[in-house]
Write an enzyme that holds these catalytic residues in place. Structure first.
Site, PDB file in Angstrom:
ATOM      1  N   ASN A  41      -4.037   2.407   7.000  1.00 32.02           N
ATOM      2  CA  ASN A  41      -3.044   1.952   7.985  1.00 32.02           C
ATOM      3  C   ASN A  41      -2.658   3.103   8.909  1.00 32.02           C
ATOM      4  OD1 ASN A  41      -0.641   3.386   6.876  1.00 32.02           O
ATOM      5  ND2 ASN A  41      -1.147   2.137   5.098  1.00 32.02           N
ATOM      6  N   LYS A  95      13.252  -3.696  -5.771  1.00 32.71           N
ATOM      7  CA  LYS A  95      12.567  -2.555  -6.391  1.00 32.71           C
ATOM      8  C   LYS A  95      13.496  -1.757  -7.305  1.00 32.71           C
ATOM      9  CE  LYS A  95       9.054  -1.991  -2.819  1.00 32.71           C
ATOM     10  NZ  LYS A  95       7.802  -1.262  -2.607  1.00 32.71           N
ATOM     11  N   ASP A 151      -0.940  -2.254  -0.086  1.00 31.94           N
ATOM     12  CA  ASP A 151      -0.508  -3.187  -1.131  1.00 31.94           C
ATOM     13  C   ASP A 151      -1.697  -3.740  -1.917  1.00 31.94           C
ATOM     14  OD1 ASP A 151       2.218  -2.971  -0.693  1.00 31.94           O
ATOM     15  OD2 ASP A 151       2.149  -4.377   0.987  1.00 31.94           O
ATOM     16  N   PRO A 174      -0.776  -1.022  -7.670  1.00 35.38           N
ATOM     17  CA  PRO A 174       0.497  -0.792  -8.368  1.00 35.38           C
ATOM     18  C   PRO A 174       1.575  -0.429  -7.352  1.00 35.38           C
ATOM     19  CG  PRO A 174      -1.036   1.042  -8.723  1.00 35.38           C
ATOM     20  CD  PRO A 174      -1.798  -0.037  -8.015  1.00 35.38           C
ATOM     21  N   ASP A 175       2.799  -0.872  -7.586  1.00 31.01           N
ATOM     22  CA  ASP A 175       3.922  -0.472  -6.729  1.00 31.01           C
ATOM     23  C   ASP A 175       4.508   0.807  -7.331  1.00 31.01           C
ATOM     24  OD1 ASP A 175       6.410  -0.083  -5.508  1.00 31.01           O
ATOM     25  OD2 ASP A 175       6.548  -2.213  -5.018  1.00 31.01           O
TER      26      ASP A 175
HETATM   27  N1  CTP Z   1       5.626   1.638  -2.072  1.00 30.26           N
HETATM   28  C1  CTP Z   1       5.034   2.198  -3.180  1.00 30.26           C
HETATM   29  N2  CTP Z   1       3.912   1.624  -3.707  1.00 30.26           N
HETATM   30  C2  CTP Z   1       3.377   0.522  -3.175  1.00 30.26           C
HETATM   31  C3  CTP Z   1       3.978  -0.064  -2.032  1.00 30.26           C
HETATM   32  C4  CTP Z   1       5.093   0.519  -1.510  1.00 30.26           C
HETATM   33  O1  CTP Z   1       5.524   3.216  -3.667  1.00 30.26           O
HETATM   34  N3  CTP Z   1       2.296   0.001  -3.688  1.00 30.26           N
HETATM   35  C5  CTP Z   1       6.844   2.215  -1.518  1.00 30.26           C
HETATM   36  C6  CTP Z   1       6.713   2.783  -0.147  1.00 30.26           C
HETATM   37  O2  CTP Z   1       6.409   4.156  -0.190  1.00 30.26           O
HETATM   38  C7  CTP Z   1       8.093   2.534   0.460  1.00 30.26           C
HETATM   39  C8  CTP Z   1       8.552   1.283  -0.211  1.00 30.26           C
HETATM   40  O3  CTP Z   1       7.785   1.180  -1.401  1.00 30.26           O
HETATM   41  O4  CTP Z   1       9.013   3.529   0.101  1.00 30.26           O
HETATM   42  C9  CTP Z   1       8.423   0.022   0.614  1.00 30.26           C
HETATM   43  O5  CTP Z   1       7.133  -0.334   0.795  1.00 30.26           O
HETATM   44  P1  CTP Z   1       6.657  -1.680   1.568  1.00 30.26           P
HETATM   45  O6  CTP Z   1       5.173  -1.715   1.513  1.00 30.26           O
HETATM   46  O7  CTP Z   1       7.293  -1.698   2.893  1.00 30.26           O
HETATM   47  O8  CTP Z   1       7.305  -2.793   0.688  1.00 30.26           O
HETATM   48  P2  CTP Z   1       6.669  -3.874  -0.202  1.00 30.26           P
HETATM   49  O9  CTP Z   1       7.418  -3.889  -1.459  1.00 30.26           O
HETATM   50  O10 CTP Z   1       5.205  -3.678  -0.281  1.00 30.26           O
HETATM   51  O11 CTP Z   1       7.025  -5.200   0.543  1.00 30.26           O
HETATM   52  P3  CTP Z   1       6.306  -5.961   1.741  1.00 30.26           P
HETATM   53  O12 CTP Z   1       4.977  -5.275   2.002  1.00 30.26           O
HETATM   54  O13 CTP Z   1       6.204  -7.303   1.250  1.00 30.26           O
HETATM   55  O14 CTP Z   1       7.248  -5.796   2.899  1.00 30.26           O
END
Ligand code: CTP
Length: 400
Positions: A208, A339, A277, A303-304
């Site tokens: 990205n 989160k 994601d 993984p988040d």
């Molecule tokens: N983040 C993370 N790991 C992921 C995705 C996100 O640590 N796999 C962290 C990012 O670094 C940021 C926050 O989570 O601090 C928000 O990420 P974002 O991608 O905007 O949120 P999502 O939970 O993925 O929600 P969406 O894409 O549905 O908006």
């Protein structure tokens, strides 16, 4: 990383006011420069009688022109890591105590959030005068650091307290100030930054537009306050900031592993990375050929990392970012709750001039108390302000 000189790359505004001791300031600048600091000098009109701008410039000081364009005081106030006034006359101490803003130096002292340090120099009776003592007490109470004055023979022919400390002593005091001003010095921070790259085959992948600028600026600002910082970064074109331990990764899974390897030594986690994601279910070992008319790639969830860190027991203080289009605040509030993180920094990615790959950003800070919107500003400045906000909220910020 750790043994870098304390003053390396520190930005020092040196205010020189009108005392005889001003003649020592080229020597002071030379010491500061040798220690690696960047020095900008504001010379008061009275000081010009005792030291020439040329002598200061010759030893590496950047002379500030107070008749320059724009808001010089605000720019300097933001630029400074510390403001040092040496020599500080009785007059400037009284103006600082009163909150005067009648020249560039006093105005920038009011406008800065950087620590202020003074090295007084004056006749001993002036130093011991009740008015000066009261002014110094006010300044100390406000957190102003004092270096000296020393005792000894004075320019007026008397002997006693009031001599400006020697340049070497001022340098040592500044180094010490940094140790104690570094109120994050016992904090172990992990910062993620940049985009991740999810490979599809040996030549291609998904990524990205994140440049990493925000995360790198945050890592630098945390290190400036003495934190021990590990920066886990996706591929970027940015140099690792001074005093920061950099780990470069490609994919979200690698980023997660690098972050969780620090789990036992993490007081603060700042997730500034734009983590993909999803990733391709399989990474092809050979280059994909364009045989078919259409191509379907199956993506699986990554993984988040932030949510996973927030679930650690005990969790570190967690800071996340929410890059959103549409109703920024509502979406970010929901993300913070989902989160389970302490602080979320929301920024729009559908506004011109801010966000992805830009130098500026516009953010809304959201924690359990509520939301605060900040005006558009350079990412480096937002990073510094954010670190101050984190410092206020960190449960275990050690006292100096
Ligand atoms: N983040 C993370 N790991 C992921 C995705 C996100 O640590 N796999 C962290 C990012 O670094 C940021 C926050 O989570 O601090 C928000 O990420 P974002 O991608 O905007 O949120 P999502 O939970 O993925 O929600 P969406 O894409 O549905 O908006």
């Amino acid at each position: 990383m750790r043994d870098m000189p304390v003053l390396q790359d520190r930005r020092i505004v040196l205010g020189i006011t009108g005392g005889v001791a001003a003649y020592k300031t080229p020597e002071l600048v030379r010491h500061l420069r040798m220690a690696g600091a960047v020095v900008r000098v504001v010379l008061s009109r009275a000081a010009r009688q005792f030291v020439a701008a040329g002598a200061l410039a010759a030893v590496g000081a950047e002379m500030v022109d107070d008749r320059g364009p724009g808001m010089v005081h605000i720019e300097l106030a933001r630029w400074a890591d510390v403001v040092l006034i040496a020599p500080a006359t009785a007059h400037v101490l009284s103006r600082l105590a009163a909150g005067a803003a009648d020249d560039l130096l006093t105005t920038l002292c009011l406008a800065t959030e950087a620590p202020l340090c003074v090295a007084p120099a004056m006749n001993r009776i002036m130093w011991l005068n009740a008015a000066t003592c009261a002014n110094c007490a006010v300044l100390r109470e406000r957190g102003v650091g004092f270096v000296g004055p020393g005792e000894g023979a004075q320019a007026c022919g008397e002997s006693g307290p009031g001599r400006m400390s020697e340049p070497g002593e001022i340098l040592t005091a500044l180094e010490r100030l940094w140790d104690t001003a570094g109120s994050l010095r016992k904090v172990r921070a992990v910062v993620t930054a940049g985009a991740t790259y999810e490979a599809l085959d040996p030549a291609r992948g998904f990524t990205n537009r994140s440049s990493g600028k925000m995360g790198y600026a945050l890592a630098a600002a945390l290190a400036d306050h003495g934190a021990s910082v590990t920066l886990v970064s996706g591929p970027t074109a940015l140099p690792i900031p001074p005093r920061v331990h950099g780990i470069t990764v490609m994919s979200a899974c690698q980023m997660r592993d690098a972050v969780l390897a620090c789990r036992e030594e993490m007081d603060l986690f700042v997730a500034a990375a734009a983590v993909a994601d999803y990733r391709p279910q399989t990474i092809l070992t050979h280059k994909l050929k364009k045989d078919a008319e259409t191509l379907t790639v199956t993506l699986v969830r990554n993984p988040d990392i932030l949510a996973e860190v927030a679930r650690l027991n005990p969790p570190p203080f967690t800071v996340g970012f929410a890059a959103e289009t549409g109703d920024l605040e509502t979406l970010a509030r929901a993300k913070r709750a989902r989160k389970g993180i302490d602080l979320i920094v929301a920024n729009p990615i559908d506004e011109a001039g801010v966000g992805f790959a830009q130098d500026d950003n516009r953010v809304i800070l959201i924690d359990k108390e509520g939301a605060v919107a900040w005006p558009t500003a350079p990412k480096t400045e937002i990073a510094r302000a954010l670190v101050r906000e984190i410092m206020k909220r960190l449960p275990r910020t050690p006292s100096p």
